[in-house]
Design an enzyme around this catalytic site. Structure first.
Site, PDB file in Angstrom:
ATOM      1  N   LEU A 117       8.987  54.392 -22.515  1.00 43.91           N
ATOM      2  CA  LEU A 117       7.725  54.118 -23.198  1.00 43.91           C
ATOM      3  C   LEU A 117       7.760  52.815 -23.988  1.00 43.91           C
ATOM      4  CD1 LEU A 117       6.791  57.711 -24.356  1.00 43.91           C
ATOM      5  CD2 LEU A 117       5.836  56.404 -22.458  1.00 43.91           C
ATOM      6  N   SER A 335      17.969  24.749 -27.395  1.00 42.82           N
ATOM      7  CA  SER A 335      19.364  25.134 -27.254  1.00 42.82           C
ATOM      8  C   SER A 335      19.695  25.597 -25.836  1.00 42.82           C
ATOM      9  CB  SER A 335      19.716  26.252 -28.240  1.00 42.82           C
ATOM     10  OG  SER A 335      19.705  25.774 -29.569  1.00 42.82           O
ATOM     11  N   GLU A 356      12.415  38.977 -27.613  1.00 38.01           N
ATOM     12  CA  GLU A 356      13.164  39.032 -26.347  1.00 38.01           C
ATOM     13  C   GLU A 356      12.664  40.129 -25.412  1.00 38.01           C
ATOM     14  OE1 GLU A 356      15.501  36.773 -29.238  1.00 38.01           O
ATOM     15  OE2 GLU A 356      14.684  38.808 -29.345  1.00 38.01           O
ATOM     16  N   ASP A 413      29.281  29.239 -35.527  1.00 41.61           N
ATOM     17  CA  ASP A 413      28.154  30.120 -35.850  1.00 41.61           C
ATOM     18  C   ASP A 413      28.572  31.556 -36.128  1.00 41.61           C
ATOM     19  OD1 ASP A 413      26.148  28.303 -35.895  1.00 41.61           O
ATOM     20  OD2 ASP A 413      25.487  28.628 -33.849  1.00 41.61           O
ATOM     21  N   GLN A 417      26.144  35.374 -33.212  1.00 43.27           N
ATOM     22  CA  GLN A 417      25.542  34.496 -32.208  1.00 43.27           C
ATOM     23  C   GLN A 417      26.313  34.494 -30.881  1.00 43.27           C
ATOM     24  OE1 GLN A 417      22.608  32.790 -33.628  1.00 43.27           O
ATOM     25  NE2 GLN A 417      23.269  34.415 -35.009  1.00 43.27           N
TER      26      GLN A 417
END
Length: 615
Positions: A117, A335, A356, A413, A417
């Site tokens: 869902l 990037s 995303e 980083d 990341q």
């Protein structure tokens, strides 16, 4: 169809939903019954669709986001003459096209697999984007959602994106039946609560009694005439509508009705109404894909180039050669280097911002409309979209996903990341292809190859620059590998991919100076894996040492192991991988700390060789 017959059609859809679930002994008839009037009005008066030509460019698109209500969809297909009663009663049986949740693998009229869902509206946004920005056709996208799934964050990613893109060709119909799986939903029958949320994102909203067919008809007409905004129709309904023993009652979700025959009688008995779904208007057929010469970028041997740069350049070149290629990014295009495509082909670039799930959902929607999407983000952030990737595979959708900034080699980083789970994640997806290039020419060639593959294709790119190893005309077949160092006297084989290929080569050179020859394999195709080359190396060298910038679970090492799971003798296998939680450090410090740099590879080889001698 007049109102009286619309009411009768709604009852027929309820009866057939009950019959299908009863025949199967499972299913969700009560969830189907609540939305029956909504679907009856849509199919009889508003949907424009040619069931004999599901690929007609003018067809409206209907997405059943509440996929568990599949009995309703199949009942509507029967009413439209797409299937017959005999097939309807094969619901959920072995070999039937009518699965528990509909998929386009089985039925040509289904746009996307649903059942997880919160995915129907995001994919519907992708389809509507194709209609508005690429097809420029008049088709509408209708999405039927349940109220429970509005708790999913992906729904609101979709809502914001649809408003931002002014997708007035998109209508979501929310079946607000008040009851979820285990009891009441968060907002119950409070239509205003849902309306306020959609309005806050910039949608036009209509609140309606979902069992008043004339009111529903007016709401659909209002949606179709609303310009500049997507429309949410919030329909108050009753779960199990029409059968006293189950209507608006808890504890009946996902169960056939206790007494199907009595329920059918209460609903007025079996009917065989036929609905003439309106045919779509004439629409231009999608132009033939331009396939001009593909001129991939070239670099000098030894030049330092990041594979993410090569990806961006190659994708832009592919977009020049092919009109069907589109690109999407999650606000990290500078990037991932998707910005190269955006600058050259802005009309085919889709910015989804930091969302995303919507990134992958839009890609699926664009693929539904015949495009070849490349969706890119940081490898680490694609974990948020894994369920959309999984469901895309269930759909059989062709989507290219590109994860940049993979592994500890990104440097300072830190771990939030670093994509160190992505190979495992994509390898586990049904029918997927997983590629991990080590240099610019390899990357460019694989980008071009991905466009013609089926299913989910994943490309892993790196942040840092690495030397160009291969020439511009080198071929890299999917499922292949490259043997970069080899001799008859090799003591073992080092298997690497991506950034660790360069570490393996440095280690091999140092070991050769010490009189220890080793073979080096660049296993750029992680799935499917080059079994024959690995087996030959195992037979000739006796030991395989895998080196990967990834966790040991599910990555390169596991891909190599699977080459030996056919019953033949398994060679000695040793793995170097990222086993600890990294912090912030330079790229060189990171790979050394993880034990996957040249020094660590050489040390591991020396220990293995000494161990072999002692035995």
């Amino acid at each position: 169809m007049d109102s009286a017959r619309l009411i009768e059609l709604g009852q027929q859809l309820r009866v057939d939903s009950v019959r299908a679930a009863a025949a199967a002994g499972s299913g969700h008839p009560t969830s189907s019954m609540s939305a029956a009037d909504l679907v009856a009005v849509l199919f009889a008066r508003h949907l424009r669709y040619d069931f004999e030509r599901p690929d007609h460019p003018g067809n409206d698109r209907f997405v059943l986001s509440k996929g568990h209500a599949s009995p309703l969809l199949y009942a509507a297909y029967k009413a439209a003459g797409a299937i017959d009663d005999e097939e309807l009663l094969t619901y959920r049986t072995l070999g039937s096209r009518l699965e528990g949740h509909p998929t386009p693998r089985r039925l040509p009229w289904v746009e996307t697999a649903t059942g997880s869902l919160g995915q129907g509206l995001p994919v519907g946004v992708g389809i509507a984007l194709a209609g508005k920005r690429l097809d420029r056709s008049g088709y509408r996208v209708w999405v039927l959602c349940g109220d429970s799934e509005l708790a999913e964050g992906s729904v609101w990613e979709a809502a914001e994106h649809a408003a931002y893109e002014e997708l007035d060709n998109l209508t979501v119909i929310v079946d607000v039946n008040r009851l979820g799986q285990r009891g009441p939903t968060r907002h119950g029958h409070d239509l205003h609560a849902y309306a306020r949320r959609f309005q806050a994102f910039g949608w036009h909203t209509v609140e309606v009694d979902g069992h008043d067919v004339e009111a529903v008809d007016r709401a659909y007409g209002e949606a179709a005439s609303t310009a500049g905004q997507s429309t949410a129709i919030l329909a108050r309904t009753l779960k199990g509508k029409g059968v006293r023993d189950v209507q608006d009652r808890e504890g009946l979700h996902g169960k056939p009705l206790p007494d199907a025959d009595a329920a059918i009688a209460e609903l007025g008995g079996v009917r065989d109404l036929r609905v003439e779904v309106r045919r779509p208007s004439a629409a231009r057929i999608m132009p033939a894909v331009r396939s001009g010469p593909l001129r991939l970028p070239r670099w000098e041997s030894g030049e330092e180039v990041a594979t993410r740069d090569a990806y961006g350049r190659a994708l832009a070149a592919l977009g020049t050669a092919r009109d069907d290629v589109v690109a999407l990014d999650g606000e990290v295009g500078d990037s991932t280097r998707a910005e190269f495509f955006a600058k050259e082909h802005p009309d085919r670039f889709f910015e989804t911002y930091i969302a995303e799930q919507q990134l992958v959902a839009s890609a699926v929607g664009l693929a539904v409309r015949g495009r070849v999407p490349f969706a890119s983000s940081f490898a680490a952030f694609l974990t948020r979209a894994h369920d959309f990737v999984r469901m895309a595979a269930v759909s059989g959708a062709g989507v290219n996903v590109v994860g940049s900034h993979a592994g500890v080699a990104i440097g300072e980083d830190g771990p939030s990341q670093m994509g160190v789970e992505d190979l495992a994640m994509f390898r586990a997806v049904h029918g997927s292809t997983v590629l991990y290039p080590c240099d610019a020419h390899q990357t460019a060639a694989l980008v071009a190859a991905m466009a013609d593959l089926d299913g989910i294709r994943y490309l892993r790119t790196s942040r840092g620059k690495t030397p160009v190893l291969y020439g511009p005309d080198e071929e890299f077949p999917v499922g292949g590998s490259k043997v970069l160092r080899s001799s008859p006297d090799d003591r073992l084989t080092v298997v690497a991919a991506g950034v660790t290929v360069h570490e393996a080569l440095k280690a091999a050179d140092a070991l050769a100076a010490d009189g220890i020859p080793v073979r080096v394999i660049d296993l750029y195709s992680v799935k499917p894996v080059d079994r024959e080359t690995l087996r030959t190396a195992a037979e000739q060298t006796g030991c395989l040492l895998t080196v990967e910038d990834h966790h040991p679970e599910g990555g390169l090492g596991d891909a190599v192991v699977e080459a030996f799971l056919d019953g033949r003798p398994t060679p000695r296998l040793v793995r170097l991988a990222v086993r600890d939680m990294p912090g912030s450090a330079t790229p060189a410090e990171q790979v050394h700390a993880a034990g996957i740099d040249a020094e660590s590879v050489a040390a591991a080889v020396q220990l293995l060789v000494e161990s072999a001698v002692l035995r």
